[in-house]
Write a protein that holds these residues in place. Structure first.
Motif, PDB file in Angstrom:
ATOM      1  N   THR A  75      14.277  33.240  -7.545  1.00  0.00           N
ATOM      2  CA  THR A  75      14.966  34.486  -7.922  1.00  0.00           C
ATOM      3  C   THR A  75      14.149  35.280  -8.925  1.00  0.00           C
ATOM      4  OG1 THR A  75      17.110  33.418  -7.563  1.00  0.00           O
ATOM      5  CG2 THR A  75      17.091  35.449  -8.868  1.00  0.00           C
ATOM      6  N   ALA A  76      13.603  34.568  -9.916  1.00  0.00           N
ATOM      7  CA  ALA A  76      12.779  35.242 -10.930  1.00  0.00           C
ATOM      8  C   ALA A  76      11.537  35.864 -10.304  1.00  0.00           C
ATOM      9  CB  ALA A  76      12.384  34.254 -12.025  1.00  0.00           C
ATOM     10  N   LEU A  77      10.924  35.137  -9.362  1.00  0.00           N
ATOM     11  CA  LEU A  77       9.723  35.657  -8.707  1.00  0.00           C
ATOM     12  C   LEU A  77      10.043  36.878  -7.843  1.00  0.00           C
ATOM     13  CD1 LEU A  77       7.954  32.341  -7.622  1.00  0.00           C
ATOM     14  CD2 LEU A  77       7.184  33.949  -9.373  1.00  0.00           C
ATOM     15  N   VAL A  78      11.133  36.798  -7.101  1.00  0.00           N
ATOM     16  CA  VAL A  78      11.506  37.929  -6.240  1.00  0.00           C
ATOM     17  C   VAL A  78      11.808  39.162  -7.082  1.00  0.00           C
ATOM     18  CG1 VAL A  78      13.275  38.803  -4.674  1.00  0.00           C
ATOM     19  CG2 VAL A  78      12.311  36.535  -4.308  1.00  0.00           C
ATOM     20  N   LEU A  79      12.579  38.978  -8.158  1.00  0.00           N
ATOM     21  CA  LEU A  79      12.898  40.112  -9.029  1.00  0.00           C
ATOM     22  C   LEU A  79      11.641  40.663  -9.690  1.00  0.00           C
ATOM     23  CD1 LEU A  79      16.196  38.834 -10.698  1.00  0.00           C
ATOM     24  CD2 LEU A  79      15.965  40.590  -8.925  1.00  0.00           C
ATOM     25  N   SER A  80      10.762  39.748 -10.098  1.00  0.00           N
ATOM     26  CA  SER A  80       9.526  40.181 -10.758  1.00  0.00           C
ATOM     27  C   SER A  80       8.616  40.938  -9.803  1.00  0.00           C
ATOM     28  CB  SER A  80       8.784  38.972 -11.326  1.00  0.00           C
ATOM     29  OG  SER A  80       7.537  39.366 -11.853  1.00  0.00           O
ATOM     30  N   TYR A  81       8.411  40.376  -8.601  1.00  0.00           N
ATOM     31  CA  TYR A  81       7.523  41.039  -7.647  1.00  0.00           C
ATOM     32  C   TYR A  81       8.166  42.326  -7.111  1.00  0.00           C
ATOM     33  CZ  TYR A  81       3.811  37.629  -7.682  1.00  0.00           C
ATOM     34  OH  TYR A  81       2.739  36.864  -8.071  1.00  0.00           O
ATOM     35  N   ARG A  82       9.469  42.409  -7.155  1.00  0.00           N
ATOM     36  CA  ARG A  82      10.119  43.681  -6.815  1.00  0.00           C
ATOM     37  C   ARG A  82       9.726  44.742  -7.836  1.00  0.00           C
ATOM     38  NH1 ARG A  82      14.575  46.835  -7.764  1.00  0.00           N
ATOM     39  NH2 ARG A  82      15.559  47.749  -5.897  1.00  0.00           N
ATOM     40  N   GLN A  83       9.718  44.363  -9.104  1.00  0.00           N
ATOM     41  CA  GLN A  83       9.299  45.292 -10.153  1.00  0.00           C
ATOM     42  C   GLN A  83       7.822  45.651 -10.005  1.00  0.00           C
ATOM     43  OE1 GLN A  83      12.455  43.570 -13.495  1.00  0.00           O
ATOM     44  NE2 GLN A  83      10.304  43.065 -13.643  1.00  0.00           N
ATOM     45  N   GLY A  91      -0.506  48.267  -4.059  1.00  0.00           N
ATOM     46  CA  GLY A  91      -0.816  46.882  -3.729  1.00  0.00           C
ATOM     47  C   GLY A  91      -1.689  46.242  -4.791  1.00  0.00           C
ATOM     48  N   GLY A  92      -2.096  45.014  -4.508  1.00  0.00           N
ATOM     49  CA  GLY A  92      -2.933  44.285  -5.457  1.00  0.00           C
ATOM     50  C   GLY A  92      -2.194  43.153  -6.143  1.00  0.00           C
ATOM     51  N   GLY A  93      -0.866  43.300  -6.278  1.00  0.00           N
ATOM     52  CA  GLY A  93      -0.043  42.212  -6.794  1.00  0.00           C
ATOM     53  C   GLY A  93      -0.519  41.657  -8.119  1.00  0.00           C
ATOM     54  N   ALA A  94      -0.673  40.340  -8.162  1.00  0.00           N
ATOM     55  CA  ALA A  94      -0.998  39.639  -9.404  1.00  0.00           C
ATOM     56  C   ALA A  94      -2.320  40.107  -9.992  1.00  0.00           C
ATOM     57  CB  ALA A  94      -1.034  38.136  -9.140  1.00  0.00           C
ATOM     58  N   TYR A  95      -3.291  40.437  -9.128  1.00  0.00           N
ATOM     59  CA  TYR A  95      -4.596  40.880  -9.637  1.00  0.00           C
ATOM     60  C   TYR A  95      -4.469  42.166 -10.436  1.00  0.00           C
ATOM     61  CZ  TYR A  95      -8.922  43.547  -9.592  1.00  0.00           C
ATOM     62  OH  TYR A  95      -9.970  44.345  -9.970  1.00  0.00           O
ATOM     63  N   ILE A 234       3.851  39.982  -0.085  1.00  0.00           N
ATOM     64  CA  ILE A 234       4.410  41.314   0.178  1.00  0.00           C
ATOM     65  C   ILE A 234       3.944  42.323  -0.866  1.00  0.00           C
ATOM     66  CG2 ILE A 234       6.561  42.633   0.234  1.00  0.00           C
ATOM     67  CD1 ILE A 234       7.856  40.238   1.616  1.00  0.00           C
ATOM     68  N   SER A 235       3.868  41.895  -2.130  1.00  0.00           N
ATOM     69  CA  SER A 235       3.435  42.827  -3.182  1.00  0.00           C
ATOM     70  C   SER A 235       1.971  43.206  -3.019  1.00  0.00           C
ATOM     71  CB  SER A 235       3.667  42.204  -4.570  1.00  0.00           C
ATOM     72  OG  SER A 235       2.797  41.114  -4.785  1.00  0.00           O
ATOM     73  N   ASN A 236       1.179  42.343  -2.378  1.00  0.00           N
ATOM     74  CA  ASN A 236      -0.223  42.668  -2.129  1.00  0.00           C
ATOM     75  C   ASN A 236      -0.374  43.659  -0.991  1.00  0.00           C
ATOM     76  OD1 ASN A 236      -1.423  41.068  -4.094  1.00  0.00           O
ATOM     77  ND2 ASN A 236      -1.401  39.244  -2.814  1.00  0.00           N
ATOM     78  N   LEU A 323      -6.334  43.221   1.914  1.00  0.00           N
ATOM     79  CA  LEU A 323      -5.829  44.226   0.977  1.00  0.00           C
ATOM     80  C   LEU A 323      -6.168  43.851  -0.462  1.00  0.00           C
ATOM     81  CD1 LEU A 323      -2.398  45.004   2.637  1.00  0.00           C
ATOM     82  CD2 LEU A 323      -4.407  46.467   2.554  1.00  0.00           C
ATOM     83  N   LEU A 324      -6.123  42.570  -0.778  1.00  0.00           N
ATOM     84  CA  LEU A 324      -6.546  42.137  -2.111  1.00  0.00           C
ATOM     85  C   LEU A 324      -8.043  42.385  -2.289  1.00  0.00           C
ATOM     86  CD1 LEU A 324      -6.092  40.773  -4.823  1.00  0.00           C
ATOM     87  CD2 LEU A 324      -6.270  38.548  -3.679  1.00  0.00           C
ATOM     88  N   ALA A 325      -8.828  42.111  -1.245  1.00  0.00           N
ATOM     89  CA  ALA A 325     -10.265  42.374  -1.296  1.00  0.00           C
ATOM     90  C   ALA A 325     -10.551  43.858  -1.502  1.00  0.00           C
ATOM     91  CB  ALA A 325     -10.931  41.881  -0.014  1.00  0.00           C
ATOM     92  N   VAL A 326      -9.713  44.731  -0.912  1.00  0.00           N
ATOM     93  CA  VAL A 326      -9.874  46.178  -1.101  1.00  0.00           C
ATOM     94  C   VAL A 326      -9.717  46.546  -2.573  1.00  0.00           C
ATOM     95  CG1 VAL A 326      -8.747  48.403  -0.686  1.00  0.00           C
ATOM     96  CG2 VAL A 326      -9.245  46.893   1.222  1.00  0.00           C
ATOM     97  N   ASN A 327      -8.695  45.992  -3.221  1.00  0.00           N
ATOM     98  CA  ASN A 327      -8.481  46.312  -4.642  1.00  0.00           C
ATOM     99  C   ASN A 327      -9.614  45.802  -5.513  1.00  0.00           C
ATOM    100  OD1 ASN A 327      -5.664  47.582  -5.281  1.00  0.00           O
ATOM    101  ND2 ASN A 327      -5.293  46.136  -3.623  1.00  0.00           N
ATOM    102  N   LEU A 328     -10.132  44.620  -5.204  1.00  0.00           N
ATOM    103  CA  LEU A 328     -11.277  44.101  -5.957  1.00  0.00           C
ATOM    104  C   LEU A 328     -12.523  44.945  -5.699  1.00  0.00           C
ATOM    105  CD1 LEU A 328     -10.566  40.313  -5.403  1.00  0.00           C
ATOM    106  CD2 LEU A 328     -10.872  41.375  -7.645  1.00  0.00           C
ATOM    107  N   ALA A 329     -12.713  45.373  -4.453  1.00  0.00           N
ATOM    108  CA  ALA A 329     -13.875  46.195  -4.116  1.00  0.00           C
ATOM    109  C   ALA A 329     -13.798  47.569  -4.775  1.00  0.00           C
ATOM    110  CB  ALA A 329     -13.997  46.330  -2.600  1.00  0.00           C
TER     111      ALA A 329
END
Length: 608
Positions: A75-83, A91-95, A234-236, A323-329
């Motif tokens: 629940t905490a992760l879903v609410l957090s990643y929703r934010q 995109g990019g998520g945690a990175y 999904i956040s990525n 998509l994560l590679a795109v954000n790093l690039a």
């Protein structure tokens, strides 16, 4: 031929204007971005029971409060990643969260861990699927690696065809698995409520278990948290959603979290109620299905659906990795090739890189990647911890309306994720220690790439205070191997550039051969200077290189440029190239890295 095969496998090129047609609806996005998380139901609850049963069968009832704790974290992760989705819609998520709120290094740790995790996702998933097939058909056991690689190639081709096409193929099996597990849980609960299935658990909830420790419970909790891998995908991948992308991504994340919570809670409860004991030959899901339906067609339907979802879990990696590679690039931490879309408007370089890395991993571990699962899990919880902490810093710094509630959600998630990550390192250090080596190496790799791009930018940037120094003239050097139409074609081109400063260079292997060539040259091209070089060791490139260096040294002092024109003939058919030694290409590569020297190839096209 190759072009035709490519078109058959990947399809026709798409126009850039068709990019919106490649966006995902919520239904399709749930299928291709949640397969990793949903598939973990097949082994996440089982990991909890294995840890508890290893201590004592009486301790299995603790799986229920542990599952409750996992649901709190979910629940905490879903609410957090929703934010995170709304705060970082690109995109990019945690990175991105870690980089912008904690600094570049934490961001790179999160990004590097996720990149590796997605590679492990693919390798582990296809290997699990290959194991399932080999178990059903033992004759295929020696071909597990080939089967796993075939799965990777198949999923790669589908993803190269475009986001929507891969979603069309993968949606049905994913929803089939969801239906199968919900059918299992619903039917079992109905039978329990109606009294058709008596409880078989030998220990009631709350029974004291002598000797059990908090450490063991935390270890079981950490093992069960492997059911949460893939929640961040999904956040990525927010840019892949139809507009409004953030809102649709948030709805899909909520849907995935709800389905995952029902499945984890249902499987854990049924395992306790039926008194399931972990077995080396049969999974917990299989035992529950057997108790509920017996070994009939419904049982085999559930097993087939589970096997398919384990393979398709690899597709989450194929969706999120590029998509994560795109954000790093974009931040210059990965090569720019990851920013380019292919003919089907997907980031094909990221897809192909992931496929190759996963295939290498399958071959290195011979398809037996079970001991990589702890690495796979800890690779997710490090970014989980960093992203939650990053969001805490963001709310404290910005203090928007309602920030306290958001801060508490992220704080809860950060604490639990940190505990889980710590437990992995404490209880499974012998399995997860490579993380302590490859993550620093990945960060170093990222830094080297960025430093290169920054250095290139500094050198290419125009400076008004330092105008370019004009060149007075150009010396043309034409290496010649004989008197042919190819050489004649190159000399005509050279004369058009600088008719007075042309030097033809010939490298001979015998003095007689060199002298004969000089005599022929004087009759054929008396107006062009010929320099002959004798090489007793038949070292053409070395001799040419020394001569060009000598001319270049003198030219630079006089502010002249040097251009080397390489004559080369091109056969009419491509396969004819293997019949020739390609000396022109070799010479070109040999000379390209010399300063103040321009290398130009003049092609002569053969007609037969």
């Amino acid at each position: 031929m190759a072009f035709s095969v490519k078109r058959l496998l990947i399809g026709r090129p798409l126009k850039s204007t068709e990019i919106n047609e490649q966006k995902l609806s919520n239904v399709k996005a749930l299928a291709i971005l949640s397969s990793d998380a949903l598939s973990s139901v097949a082994y996440g609850p089982e990991q909890v029971i294995i840890v508890l049963a290893t201590f004592s069968y009486l301790a299995i009832w603790y799986s229920l409060p542990i599952a409750f704790g996992i649901l709190i974290l979910l629940t905490a992760l879903v609410l957090s990643y929703r934010q995170i989705i709304f705060a970082y819609p690109h995109g990019g998520g945690a990175y991105v969260v870690s980089k912008e709120n904690l600094g570049a290094k934490p961001g790179l740790i999160a990004g590097g861990a996720l990149l590796v995790d997605y590679i492990l996702t693919v390798a582990v998933s296809v290997s699990s699927g290959a194991d399932a097939i080999a178990s059903a058909f033992p004759v295929l056991l020696p071909f597990k690696v080939e089967i796993a690689v075939s799965f990777i190639i198949f999923i790669t081709i589908l993803n190269l065809r475009g986001v929507t096409e891969s979603a069309n193929v993968f949606a049905f099996p994913v929803y089939l698995f969801i239906f199968a597990i919900l059918l299992l849980i619903g039917t079992s609960l109905y039978k329990i409520v109606t009294g058709a299935v008596p409880p078989e658990a030998e220990v009631s909830v709350g029974t004291p278990v002598a000797g059990i420790s908090l450490f063991l419970l935390l270890k079981a909790f950490a093992s069960g948290c492997s059911a949460l891998t893939g929640v961040e995908a999904i956040s990525n991948a927010v840019p892949n959603f139809k507009d409004p992308a953030p809102a649709n991504a948030a709805k899909t994340l909520a849907g995935m979290g709800t389905i995952l919570a029902i499945m984890v809670a249902g499987i854990t409860f049924l395992a306790y109620y039926y008194g399931i004991v972990p077995s080396a030959t049969e999974t917990v899901v299989s035992q529950i299905a057997s108790h509920t339906f017996g070994r009939n067609i419904v049982y085999y339907f559930i097993q087939v659906a589970t096997t398919i979802i384990l393979v398709l879990a690899a597709n989450t990696g194929f969706s999120a990795f590029p998509l994560l590679a795109v954000n790093l690039a974009k931040d210059k931490y990965l090569p720019r090739m990851f920013l380019s879309r292919g003919e089907r408007l997907v980031y094909s370089n990221g897809i192909l890189t992931l496929a190759v890395a996963a295939i290498i991993l399958v071959f290195l571990f011979n398809g037996n990647t079970e001991h990589l699962i702890p690495l796979y899990a800890v690779g997710v919880f490090i970014p989980f911890t960093l992203s939650q902490t990053g969001m805490m810093v963001k709310w404290m710094r910005e203090k928007p309306a309602g920030w306290v509630q958001r801060f508490l959600i992220n704080t809860t998630g950060a604490i639990i994720c940190f505990i889980v990550t710590s437990m992995f390192f404490i209880t499974k250090l012998n399995q997860v220690w490579p993380v302590l080596i490859f993550l620093p190496l990945i960060v170093l790799f990222f830094d080297r790439i960025r430093n290169h791009y920054l250095a290139v930018g500094d050198q290419l940037r125009l400076c008004p205070d330092e105008p370019a120094k004009p060149i007075k003239g150009n010396i043309i050097i034409v290496p010649v191997s004989g008197i042919t139409r190819v050489v004649e074609n190159s000399l005509i081109y050279a004369k058009s550039l600088s008719p007075d400063l042309i030097i033809a260079v010939y490298v001979g292997f015998t003095k007689e051969e060199t002298k004969k060539f000089e005599e022929k040259w004087k009759k054929w091209q008396p107006g062009i200077r010929l320099v002959t070089i004798y090489s007793s060791y038949r070292n053409i490139n070395g001799k040419l290189g020394k001569f060009i260096d000598m001319v270049n040294s003198r030219a630079m002092k006089a502010n002249y440029g040097v251009t080397v024109i390489i004559p080369q003939f091109l056969p009419k058919k491509g396969w004819h190239n293997i019949l020739h030694n390609q000396s022109g290409l070799i010479l070109r590569e040999y000379l390209l890295h010399r300063k103040n020297v321009v290398v130009s190839t003049v092609p002569y096209h053969l007609k037969k």
